[in-house]
Design a protein around this motif. Sequence first.
Motif, PDB file in Angstrom:
ATOM      1  N   MET A   1       0.520 -15.573 -59.997  1.00 51.52           N
ATOM      2  CA  MET A   1      -0.750 -14.921 -59.737  1.00 51.52           C
ATOM      3  C   MET A   1      -0.470 -13.418 -59.653  1.00 51.52           C
ATOM      4  O   MET A   1       0.505 -13.006 -59.037  1.00 51.52           O
ATOM      5  N   ARG A   2      -1.356 -12.638 -60.204  1.00 51.47           N
ATOM      6  CA  ARG A   2      -1.180 -11.185 -60.237  1.00 51.47           C
ATOM      7  C   ARG A   2      -1.680 -10.560 -58.928  1.00 51.47           C
ATOM      8  O   ARG A   2      -2.646 -11.043 -58.348  1.00 51.47           O
ATOM      9  N   TYR A   3      -1.006  -9.479 -58.505  1.00 53.50           N
ATOM     10  CA  TYR A   3      -1.422  -8.754 -57.306  1.00 53.50           C
ATOM     11  C   TYR A   3      -1.042  -7.295 -57.416  1.00 53.50           C
ATOM     12  O   TYR A   3      -0.187  -6.915 -58.210  1.00 53.50           O
ATOM     13  N   ILE A   4      -1.698  -6.475 -56.604  1.00 59.79           N
ATOM     14  CA  ILE A   4      -1.386  -5.050 -56.474  1.00 59.79           C
ATOM     15  C   ILE A   4      -1.181  -4.775 -54.988  1.00 59.79           C
ATOM     16  O   ILE A   4      -1.955  -5.255 -54.149  1.00 59.79           O
ATOM     17  N   LEU A   5      -0.151  -4.003 -54.667  1.00 57.81           N
ATOM     18  CA  LEU A   5       0.130  -3.624 -53.282  1.00 57.81           C
ATOM     19  C   LEU A   5      -0.200  -2.160 -53.067  1.00 57.81           C
ATOM     20  O   LEU A   5      -0.001  -1.329 -53.948  1.00 57.81           O
ATOM     21  N   SER A   6      -0.707  -1.847 -51.876  1.00 57.04           N
ATOM     22  CA  SER A   6      -0.939  -0.462 -51.490  1.00 57.04           C
ATOM     23  C   SER A   6      -0.617  -0.320 -50.012  1.00 57.04           C
ATOM     24  O   SER A   6      -0.575  -1.310 -49.279  1.00 57.04           O
ATOM     25  N   GLY A   7      -0.374   0.887 -49.570  1.00 57.28           N
ATOM     26  CA  GLY A   7      -0.154   1.151 -48.150  1.00 57.28           C
ATOM     27  C   GLY A   7       1.060   0.468 -47.558  1.00 57.28           C
ATOM     28  O   GLY A   7       1.098   0.181 -46.374  1.00 57.28           O
ATOM     29  N   GLY A   8       2.062   0.181 -48.381  1.00 53.88           N
ATOM     30  CA  GLY A   8       3.261  -0.463 -47.857  1.00 53.88           C
ATOM     31  C   GLY A   8       3.109  -1.954 -47.669  1.00 53.88           C
ATOM     32  O   GLY A   8       3.851  -2.573 -46.905  1.00 53.88           O
ATOM     33  N   GLY A   9       2.145  -2.571 -48.362  1.00 55.52           N
ATOM     34  CA  GLY A   9       1.908  -4.004 -48.227  1.00 55.52           C
ATOM     35  C   GLY A   9       3.045  -4.855 -48.763  1.00 55.52           C
ATOM     36  O   GLY A   9       3.907  -4.382 -49.504  1.00 55.52           O
ATOM     37  N   ASN A  10       3.044  -6.108 -48.359  1.00 54.38           N
ATOM     38  CA  ASN A  10       4.027  -7.088 -48.797  1.00 54.38           C
ATOM     39  C   ASN A  10       3.353  -8.126 -49.683  1.00 54.38           C
ATOM     40  O   ASN A  10       2.208  -8.493 -49.427  1.00 54.38           O
ATOM     41  N   PRO A  11       4.061  -8.642 -50.694  1.00 52.97           N
ATOM     42  CA  PRO A  11       3.468  -9.728 -51.467  1.00 52.97           C
ATOM     43  C   PRO A  11       3.355 -10.985 -50.606  1.00 52.97           C
ATOM     44  O   PRO A  11       4.130 -11.165 -49.668  1.00 52.97           O
ATOM     45  N   PRO A  12       2.405 -11.847 -50.917  1.00 57.01           N
ATOM     46  CA  PRO A  12       2.318 -13.115 -50.185  1.00 57.01           C
ATOM     47  C   PRO A  12       3.606 -13.915 -50.398  1.00 57.01           C
ATOM     48  O   PRO A  12       4.228 -13.824 -51.464  1.00 57.01           O
ATOM     49  N   PHE A  13       4.000 -14.691 -49.393  1.00 58.47           N
ATOM     50  CA  PHE A  13       5.227 -15.488 -49.529  1.00 58.47           C
ATOM     51  C   PHE A  13       5.093 -16.797 -48.762  1.00 58.47           C
ATOM     52  O   PHE A  13       4.349 -16.894 -47.789  1.00 58.47           O
ATOM     53  N   GLN A  14       5.837 -17.790 -49.236  1.00 57.93           N
ATOM     54  CA  GLN A  14       5.887 -19.079 -48.560  1.00 57.93           C
ATOM     55  C   GLN A  14       7.081 -19.060 -47.606  1.00 57.93           C
ATOM     56  O   GLN A  14       8.202 -18.733 -48.010  1.00 57.93           O
TER      57      GLN A  14
ATOM     58  N   ALA B   1       0.113  -7.659 -42.227  1.00 54.53           N
ATOM     59  CA  ALA B   1      -0.621  -6.434 -41.912  1.00 54.53           C
ATOM     60  C   ALA B   1       0.151  -5.230 -42.454  1.00 54.53           C
ATOM     61  O   ALA B   1       1.373  -5.268 -42.549  1.00 54.53           O
ATOM     62  N   VAL B   2      -0.576  -4.156 -42.791  1.00 53.83           N
ATOM     63  CA  VAL B   2       0.087  -2.917 -43.209  1.00 53.83           C
ATOM     64  C   VAL B   2      -0.086  -1.806 -42.180  1.00 53.83           C
ATOM     65  O   VAL B   2       0.463  -0.726 -42.346  1.00 53.83           O
ATOM     66  N   GLU B   3      -0.825  -2.085 -41.123  1.00 57.10           N
ATOM     67  CA  GLU B   3      -1.098  -1.053 -40.127  1.00 57.10           C
ATOM     68  C   GLU B   3      -1.063  -1.666 -38.733  1.00 57.10           C
ATOM     69  O   GLU B   3      -1.313  -2.859 -38.570  1.00 57.10           O
ATOM     70  N   PRO B   4      -0.758  -0.856 -37.719  1.00 58.79           N
ATOM     71  CA  PRO B   4      -0.831  -1.383 -36.363  1.00 58.79           C
ATOM     72  C   PRO B   4      -2.290  -1.503 -35.925  1.00 58.79           C
ATOM     73  O   PRO B   4      -3.114  -0.638 -36.233  1.00 58.79           O
TER      74      PRO B   4
ATOM     75  N   GLY C   1       3.774  -5.297 -41.189  1.00 57.13           N
ATOM     76  CA  GLY C   1       4.720  -6.306 -41.670  1.00 57.13           C
ATOM     77  C   GLY C   1       4.577  -7.655 -40.980  1.00 57.13           C
ATOM     78  O   GLY C   1       5.206  -8.622 -41.402  1.00 57.13           O
ATOM     79  N   GLU C   2       3.754  -7.718 -39.938  1.00 64.07           N
ATOM     80  CA  GLU C   2       3.562  -8.985 -39.217  1.00 64.07           C
ATOM     81  C   GLU C   2       2.656  -9.919 -40.018  1.00 64.07           C
ATOM     82  O   GLU C   2       1.639  -9.504 -40.570  1.00 64.07           O
ATOM     83  N   ARG C   3       3.018 -11.198 -40.047  1.00 60.40           N
ATOM     84  CA  ARG C   3       2.198 -12.201 -40.722  1.00 60.40           C
ATOM     85  C   ARG C   3       0.939 -12.459 -39.896  1.00 60.40           C
ATOM     86  O   ARG C   3       1.028 -12.797 -38.722  1.00 60.40           O
ATOM     87  N   VAL C   4      -0.232 -12.291 -40.514  1.00 61.56           N
ATOM     88  CA  VAL C   4      -1.487 -12.397 -39.767  1.00 61.56           C
ATOM     89  C   VAL C   4      -2.399 -13.528 -40.244  1.00 61.56           C
ATOM     90  O   VAL C   4      -3.329 -13.913 -39.536  1.00 61.56           O
ATOM     91  N   ALA C   5      -2.160 -14.042 -41.450  1.00 64.24           N
ATOM     92  CA  ALA C   5      -2.996 -15.120 -41.993  1.00 64.24           C
ATOM     93  C   ALA C   5      -2.217 -15.776 -43.117  1.00 64.24           C
ATOM     94  O   ALA C   5      -1.087 -15.383 -43.431  1.00 64.24           O
TER      95      ALA C   5
ATOM     96  N   GLU D   1     -10.868  -7.716 -34.600  1.00 65.15           N
ATOM     97  CA  GLU D   1     -10.492  -6.504 -35.328  1.00 65.15           C
ATOM     98  C   GLU D   1     -10.155  -6.883 -36.763  1.00 65.15           C
ATOM     99  O   GLU D   1      -9.656  -7.978 -37.023  1.00 65.15           O
ATOM    100  N   THR D   2     -10.406  -5.948 -37.659  1.00 67.39           N
ATOM    101  CA  THR D   2     -10.081  -6.167 -39.068  1.00 67.39           C
ATOM    102  C   THR D   2      -8.715  -5.562 -39.371  1.00 67.39           C
ATOM    103  O   THR D   2      -8.436  -4.429 -38.977  1.00 67.39           O
ATOM    104  N   VAL D   3      -7.884  -6.333 -40.067  1.00 69.02           N
ATOM    105  CA  VAL D   3      -6.519  -5.927 -40.381  1.00 69.02           C
ATOM    106  C   VAL D   3      -6.388  -5.791 -41.895  1.00 69.02           C
ATOM    107  O   VAL D   3      -6.711  -6.717 -42.644  1.00 69.02           O
ATOM    108  N   ASP D   4      -5.908  -4.647 -42.341  1.00 65.06           N
ATOM    109  CA  ASP D   4      -5.685  -4.389 -43.760  1.00 65.06           C
ATOM    110  C   ASP D   4      -4.364  -5.028 -44.178  1.00 65.06           C
ATOM    111  O   ASP D   4      -3.351  -4.867 -43.496  1.00 65.06           O
ATOM    112  N   THR D   5      -4.366  -5.732 -45.322  1.00 64.21           N
ATOM    113  CA  THR D   5      -3.136  -6.339 -45.839  1.00 64.21           C
ATOM    114  C   THR D   5      -2.503  -5.502 -46.942  1.00 64.21           C
ATOM    115  O   THR D   5      -1.373  -5.782 -47.340  1.00 64.21           O
ATOM    116  N   GLY D   6      -3.238  -4.498 -47.460  1.00 64.53           N
ATOM    117  CA  GLY D   6      -2.722  -3.696 -48.551  1.00 64.53           C
ATOM    118  C   GLY D   6      -2.538  -4.489 -49.834  1.00 64.53           C
ATOM    119  O   GLY D   6      -1.815  -4.076 -50.732  1.00 64.53           O
TER     120      GLY D   6
END
Length: 138
Positions: A1-14, A26-29, A100-104, A38-43
């Motif tokens: 699956m294709r993706y784009i990262l921004s803001g220091g995001g991480n690709p999804p992983f198993q 998350a990409v931000e505290p 960098g924390e896993r949120v969902a 609260e809404t958390v940006d994943t980048g």
Amino acid sequence: MRYILSGGGNPPFQATPGSAGWDVCAVEPVTVRPGAGETVDTGLAVEVPPGYVLDVRPRSGLAFKRDILAFPGTIDSDFRGVVRVRLWNLGTEPYHVQPGERVAQFVLLPAPPVRWVEAAILTDTARGEGGFGSTGKR
């Protein structure tokens, strides 16, 4: 699956080879106060293939250990924006999300095309119109 990262995001992983879902981070505290969301940006922006949908689901570890739930969500195949996750704090202490924390987690599901047809009656089943616990406890 294709993706784009921004803001220091991480690709999804198993997390393990048997995982059905892909963790997203998350990409931000962010601090989630008790009883608040609260809404958390994943980048992360994703390209879901046609005929599929990405379900956004809570992580069981956050729910059981920290009382933090991710609101369920749906990422359709035609959405191209950055994915943001809404977290809700059911606990009594503030929860501090770190970059960098896993949120969902994402779960990829088929979403076949369906044609809705109005009907005068529906086929009968053993359950019928029973709902909301009508099948009893086991």
